[in-house]
Every structure is written in C-alpha cells, then in structure tokens.
Scaffold this motif. Structure first.
Motif, PDB file in Angstrom:
ATOM      1  N   SER A 103      -4.239  -3.747  -3.438  1.00  0.00           N
ATOM      2  CA  SER A 103      -3.548  -3.588  -2.039  1.00  0.00           C
ATOM      3  C   SER A 103      -3.716  -3.641  -1.294  1.00  0.00           C
ATOM      4  O   SER A 103      -4.921  -2.788  -0.873  1.00  0.00           O
ATOM      5  CB  SER A 103      -2.523  -2.808  -2.541  1.00  0.00           C
ATOM      6  N   ASN A 104      -4.010  -3.778   0.169  1.00  0.00           N
ATOM      7  CA  ASN A 104      -4.424  -4.552   1.053  1.00  0.00           C
ATOM      8  C   ASN A 104      -3.830  -3.180   1.824  1.00  0.00           C
ATOM      9  O   ASN A 104      -2.077  -3.028   1.835  1.00  0.00           O
ATOM     10  CB  ASN A 104      -4.797  -5.275   1.926  1.00  0.00           C
ATOM     11  N   PRO A 105      -4.258  -2.461   3.117  1.00  0.00           N
ATOM     12  CA  PRO A 105      -3.400  -1.044   3.792  1.00  0.00           C
ATOM     13  C   PRO A 105      -3.282  -2.060   4.744  1.00  0.00           C
ATOM     14  O   PRO A 105      -3.179  -2.064   5.684  1.00  0.00           O
ATOM     15  CB  PRO A 105      -4.137  -0.256   3.940  1.00  0.00           C
ATOM     16  N   ILE A 106      -2.007  -3.035   4.645  1.00  0.00           N
ATOM     17  CA  ILE A 106      -1.635  -3.852   6.336  1.00  0.00           C
ATOM     18  C   ILE A 106      -0.146  -3.385   6.184  1.00  0.00           C
ATOM     19  O   ILE A 106       0.742  -3.081   4.474  1.00  0.00           O
ATOM     20  CB  ILE A 106      -1.574  -5.201   5.793  1.00  0.00           C
ATOM     21  N   PHE A 155       0.781  -1.582   0.186  1.00  0.00           N
ATOM     22  CA  PHE A 155       0.250  -0.109   0.055  1.00  0.00           C
ATOM     23  C   PHE A 155       1.034   1.410  -0.311  1.00  0.00           C
ATOM     24  O   PHE A 155       0.085   2.427  -0.472  1.00  0.00           O
ATOM     25  CB  PHE A 155      -1.580   0.296   1.255  1.00  0.00           C
ATOM     26  N   ASP A 156       1.468   1.320   0.964  1.00  0.00           N
ATOM     27  CA  ASP A 156       2.612   2.820   0.663  1.00  0.00           C
ATOM     28  C   ASP A 156       3.544   3.022  -0.195  1.00  0.00           C
ATOM     29  O   ASP A 156       3.383   3.896  -1.212  1.00  0.00           O
ATOM     30  CB  ASP A 156       3.510   2.154   1.715  1.00  0.00           C
ATOM     31  N   ASN A 157       4.187   1.825  -1.268  1.00  0.00           N
ATOM     32  CA  ASN A 157       4.617   1.226  -2.095  1.00  0.00           C
ATOM     33  C   ASN A 157       3.431   2.777  -3.508  1.00  0.00           C
ATOM     34  O   ASN A 157       4.295   3.029  -4.671  1.00  0.00           O
ATOM     35  CB  ASN A 157       5.130   0.613  -2.871  1.00  0.00           C
ATOM     36  N   ILE A 158       2.337   1.722  -3.234  1.00  0.00           N
ATOM     37  CA  ILE A 158       1.482   2.282  -4.506  1.00  0.00           C
ATOM     38  C   ILE A 158       0.775   3.924  -3.981  1.00  0.00           C
ATOM     39  O   ILE A 158       1.608   4.759  -5.989  1.00  0.00           O
ATOM     40  CB  ILE A 158      -0.055   1.710  -4.153  1.00  0.00           C
ATOM     41  N   LYS A 159       1.250   4.085  -3.126  1.00  0.00           N
ATOM     42  CA  LYS A 159       0.842   5.435  -2.410  1.00  0.00           C
ATOM     43  C   LYS A 159       2.356   6.452  -2.609  1.00  0.00           C
ATOM     44  O   LYS A 159       2.137   7.758  -4.127  1.00  0.00           O
ATOM     45  CB  LYS A 159       0.797   5.591  -0.867  1.00  0.00           C
ATOM     46  N   GLU A 160       3.320   6.225  -3.023  1.00  0.00           N
ATOM     47  CA  GLU A 160       4.786   5.924  -3.069  1.00  0.00           C
ATOM     48  C   GLU A 160       4.466   7.067  -4.991  1.00  0.00           C
ATOM     49  O   GLU A 160       4.467   7.976  -5.478  1.00  0.00           O
ATOM     50  CB  GLU A 160       5.980   5.905  -2.931  1.00  0.00           C
ATOM     51  N   LEU A 161       4.756   5.574  -5.188  1.00  0.00           N
ATOM     52  CA  LEU A 161       4.176   5.408  -6.951  1.00  0.00           C
ATOM     53  C   LEU A 161       2.594   7.026  -7.521  1.00  0.00           C
ATOM     54  O   LEU A 161       3.138   7.232  -8.728  1.00  0.00           O
ATOM     55  CB  LEU A 161       4.026   4.403  -7.577  1.00  0.00           C
ATOM     56  N   LEU A 162       2.365   6.729  -6.725  1.00  0.00           N
ATOM     57  CA  LEU A 162       0.991   7.752  -7.476  1.00  0.00           C
ATOM     58  C   LEU A 162       1.101   9.110  -7.331  1.00  0.00           C
ATOM     59  O   LEU A 162       1.081  10.137  -7.938  1.00  0.00           O
ATOM     60  CB  LEU A 162      -0.216   7.635  -6.424  1.00  0.00           C
ATOM     61  N   LYS A 163       2.273   9.440  -6.007  1.00  0.00           N
ATOM     62  CA  LYS A 163       2.539  10.932  -6.177  1.00  0.00           C
ATOM     63  C   LYS A 163       3.454  11.129  -6.567  1.00  0.00           C
ATOM     64  O   LYS A 163       3.485  12.039  -7.574  1.00  0.00           O
ATOM     65  CB  LYS A 163       3.162  10.703  -4.914  1.00  0.00           C
ATOM     66  N   GLN A 217      -9.927   5.765  -0.674  1.00  0.00           N
ATOM     67  CA  GLN A 217     -10.197   7.182  -0.858  1.00  0.00           C
ATOM     68  C   GLN A 217      -8.797   7.629  -0.910  1.00  0.00           C
ATOM     69  O   GLN A 217      -8.891   8.674  -1.312  1.00  0.00           O
ATOM     70  CB  GLN A 217     -11.137   7.401   0.396  1.00  0.00           C
ATOM     71  N   ILE A 218      -8.119   6.912  -0.151  1.00  0.00           N
ATOM     72  CA  ILE A 218      -6.312   7.483   0.092  1.00  0.00           C
ATOM     73  C   ILE A 218      -6.010   7.339  -1.115  1.00  0.00           C
ATOM     74  O   ILE A 218      -5.433   8.748  -1.176  1.00  0.00           O
ATOM     75  CB  ILE A 218      -5.942   6.876   0.962  1.00  0.00           C
ATOM     76  N   LEU A 219      -5.969   6.389  -1.914  1.00  0.00           N
ATOM     77  CA  LEU A 219      -5.321   6.764  -2.706  1.00  0.00           C
ATOM     78  C   LEU A 219      -6.294   7.241  -4.331  1.00  0.00           C
ATOM     79  O   LEU A 219      -5.041   7.694  -5.041  1.00  0.00           O
ATOM     80  CB  LEU A 219      -5.125   4.626  -3.835  1.00  0.00           C
ATOM     81  N   SER A 220      -7.126   7.313  -4.527  1.00  0.00           N
ATOM     82  CA  SER A 220      -7.806   8.613  -5.081  1.00  0.00           C
ATOM     83  C   SER A 220      -7.685  10.171  -5.072  1.00  0.00           C
ATOM     84  O   SER A 220      -7.603  10.358  -5.990  1.00  0.00           O
ATOM     85  CB  SER A 220      -9.184   8.073  -5.425  1.00  0.00           C
ATOM     86  N   SER A 221      -6.971   9.714  -4.086  1.00  0.00           N
ATOM     87  CA  SER A 221      -7.223  11.501  -3.877  1.00  0.00           C
ATOM     88  C   SER A 221      -6.107  11.699  -4.120  1.00  0.00           C
ATOM     89  O   SER A 221      -5.144  13.459  -4.150  1.00  0.00           O
ATOM     90  CB  SER A 221      -6.943  11.349  -2.346  1.00  0.00           C
ATOM     91  N   LEU A 222      -4.738  10.771  -4.659  1.00  0.00           N
ATOM     92  CA  LEU A 222      -3.128  11.047  -4.915  1.00  0.00           C
ATOM     93  C   LEU A 222      -3.084  11.108  -6.573  1.00  0.00           C
ATOM     94  O   LEU A 222      -2.674  12.023  -7.229  1.00  0.00           O
ATOM     95  CB  LEU A 222      -2.298  10.177  -4.508  1.00  0.00           C
ATOM     96  N   LEU A 223      -4.802  11.086  -7.184  1.00  0.00           N
ATOM     97  CA  LEU A 223      -4.436  10.820  -8.835  1.00  0.00           C
ATOM     98  C   LEU A 223      -5.082  12.064  -8.510  1.00  0.00           C
ATOM     99  O   LEU A 223      -6.390  13.262  -7.861  1.00  0.00           O
ATOM    100  CB  LEU A 223      -6.008   9.767  -8.637  1.00  0.00           C
TER     101      LEU A 223
END
Length: 87
Positions: free
Chosen positions: A52-55, A29-37, A75-81
């Motif tokens: 990905s599950n937020p675990i 999950f944290d890697n997806i957040k970084e990739l999206l940013k 919601q968290i991931l979509s806010s980064l797009l």
C-alpha cells in the motif's frame, strides 16, 4: 514438479490469520494501520506483505500523500507490530 493443491474457503479475518503463514494486505494505508493495530497479537510469527502507498483521494479527482515527506510507510507500519524482520 510439485503439484499445487487447489482448494479455497471463506473465513473471517481472525480465522484467516490463524490458518495462514503469509498475510498479504493490499488495502488502503489507513486500513492496513487499523488491521495491524487490531490483530497485532495474532500476527506474531507471520510473514506480512503490506502493499500500500500512503495516499488517499484528494478533492481534485487525484491522490495526495497522507504522511509527511520525512516519514516512511514501512517505519510507520512496522512500529505497529511487535517484531519486524526485514531481509
């Protein structure tokens, strides 16, 4: 029946995003957040599947949730797009 073309190549992340219509992200999950940013501009107009599950690993050889119970990973991931469309 349509024949599937078999071809493959290696590419860096930027080149892979440029060439793809669909992006499948199956990482922590944290890697997806970084990739999206990092690649948000390049991801515009692409279909993104983020599996990905937020675990994260805990200290007991198990896993723990890394977002609070009132948050949604979608919601968290979509806010980064910039633009998100769900069907």
């Amino acid at each position: 029946m349509q024949q599937i073309r078999r071809s493959g190549s290696t590419a860096g992340i930027s080149e892979a995003i440029k060439e793809a219509d669909f992006i499948v992200m199956a990482v922590w999950f944290d890697n997806i957040k970084e990739l999206l940013k990092e690649y948000s501009k390049q991801l515009e107009g692409k279909t993104i599947i983020a599996q990905s599950n937020p675990i994260a690993p805990d200290d007991k050889d198990g896993f723990k949730k890394i977002i609070d119970s009132t948050s949604s990973s979608r919601q968290i991931l979509s806010s980064l797009l910039r633009v998100v469309q769900y069907s």
